[in-house]
Enzyme design. Sequence first.
Site, mmCIF file in Angstrom:
data_model
loop_
_atom_site.group_PDB
_atom_site.id
_atom_site.type_symbol
_atom_site.label_atom_id
_atom_site.label_comp_id
_atom_site.label_asym_id
_atom_site.label_seq_id
_atom_site.Cartn_x
_atom_site.Cartn_y
_atom_site.Cartn_z
ATOM 1 N N ARG A 17 1.023 -1.105 -0.112
ATOM 2 C CA ARG A 17 -0.154 0.002 0.000
ATOM 3 C C ARG A 17 0.872 1.228 0.063
ATOM 4 O O ARG A 17 2.236 0.958 0.233
ATOM 5 C CB ARG A 17 -1.035 0.059 1.039
ATOM 6 C CG ARG A 17 -0.197 -0.046 2.451
ATOM 7 C CD ARG A 17 -1.305 -0.162 3.754
ATOM 8 N NE ARG A 17 -0.528 -0.189 5.109
ATOM 9 C CZ ARG A 17 -0.173 0.849 5.780
ATOM 10 N NH1 ARG A 17 -0.863 2.180 5.300
ATOM 11 N NH2 ARG A 17 0.211 0.845 6.845
ATOM 12 N N SER A 142 12.235 9.869 6.989
ATOM 13 C CA SER A 142 11.139 10.645 7.188
ATOM 14 C C SER A 142 11.847 12.036 7.608
ATOM 15 O O SER A 142 12.780 12.334 8.283
ATOM 16 C CB SER A 142 10.138 10.139 8.374
ATOM 17 O OG SER A 142 9.306 11.268 8.663
ATOM 18 N N TYR A 155 8.944 7.413 16.762
ATOM 19 C CA TYR A 155 9.248 7.321 15.412
ATOM 20 C C TYR A 155 10.542 8.158 15.118
ATOM 21 O O TYR A 155 11.129 7.800 13.984
ATOM 22 C CB TYR A 155 7.953 7.897 14.724
ATOM 23 C CG TYR A 155 7.948 7.574 13.199
ATOM 24 C CD1 TYR A 155 7.860 6.567 12.611
ATOM 25 C CD2 TYR A 155 8.070 8.972 12.576
ATOM 26 C CE1 TYR A 155 7.879 6.649 11.359
ATOM 27 C CE2 TYR A 155 8.007 8.933 10.830
ATOM 28 C CZ TYR A 155 7.878 7.545 10.569
ATOM 29 O OH TYR A 155 7.816 7.284 9.161
ATOM 30 N N ALA A 157 13.057 8.809 16.618
ATOM 31 C CA ALA A 157 14.340 8.149 17.103
ATOM 32 C C ALA A 157 14.739 7.024 16.201
ATOM 33 O O ALA A 157 15.786 6.866 15.958
ATOM 34 C CB ALA A 157 14.194 7.576 18.450
ATOM 35 N N ILE A 188 3.356 13.288 2.368
ATOM 36 C CA ILE A 188 3.059 12.520 1.113
ATOM 37 C C ILE A 188 1.508 12.307 1.028
ATOM 38 O O ILE A 188 0.907 11.858 1.982
ATOM 39 C CB ILE A 188 3.716 11.265 1.042
ATOM 40 C CG1 ILE A 188 5.222 11.535 0.872
ATOM 41 C CG2 ILE A 188 3.440 10.870 -0.438
ATOM 42 C CD1 ILE A 188 5.908 12.655 -0.031
#
Length: 247
Positions: A17, A142, A155, A157, A188
């Site tokens: 996905r 990210s 997240y 880290a 996004i």
Amino acid sequence: MLDDLKDKKVLVTGGSRGIGAEIAKGLASAGARCCITYSSNAAAAEKVLSEMAGDGHMILQLDISSEDSIAAGFSQVLETFGGLDGLVNNAGVTADQLVLRMKTDDFDRVLQTNLRGSFLCCKAAIKVMMKARKGSIVNMSSVIAQKGNPGQANYAASKGGLEAMTRSLALEVASRNVRLNCIAPGFIATDMTSALEEKQKEAILGNIPMQRMGEPKEVAATTAFLLSDMSSYITGQVLGVNGGLYC
């Protein structure tokens, strides 16, 4: 996409996905042979497989947090493909919460999947690529790793660690013509962002100099470039795809 991806064998984790699916479809359109992994939704993976151009692709159920699952999965891919030219570590999880409310288990689970899982996949791929003296690995980071975000300490880290690990591994294997790079997407347009309220979207867009969210195909195109021979002198880098959100 890029002509030199033709017949390259690429494993894309979390390819059922969103960004992962777009990466797999883009690589297949460029002539690559792809394996996409999924954690639980086989139907979604089958749907992506049916939309991929060309033949010889495969899907694989993989628990990215399990060393045994990764070992068995890579063995199956290598048996089917006969080699591996590229790896995209795209699979990941979130468990957002402010630090005072964040459970230790949620912190551990995000790092176990996003960082440790990517390490195990890198290790398995590097073993094959070093023998072949060629290969490219793309780790999906990210913009949160670079600028931080309240409620996403775990997240951030995991992705910050992924970027540091990528640089170190790139130095270890560069002499064998094996390259590792990161892509750090910003906001996004996926199912996750489409669920945001209009006020939330407006606040996000207000911070993006290009005044729009990115498209999965833009991340896919960047991934294809880093997997291709056109980026043959690029390793140990973090490439932002964020519309100027972080420079």
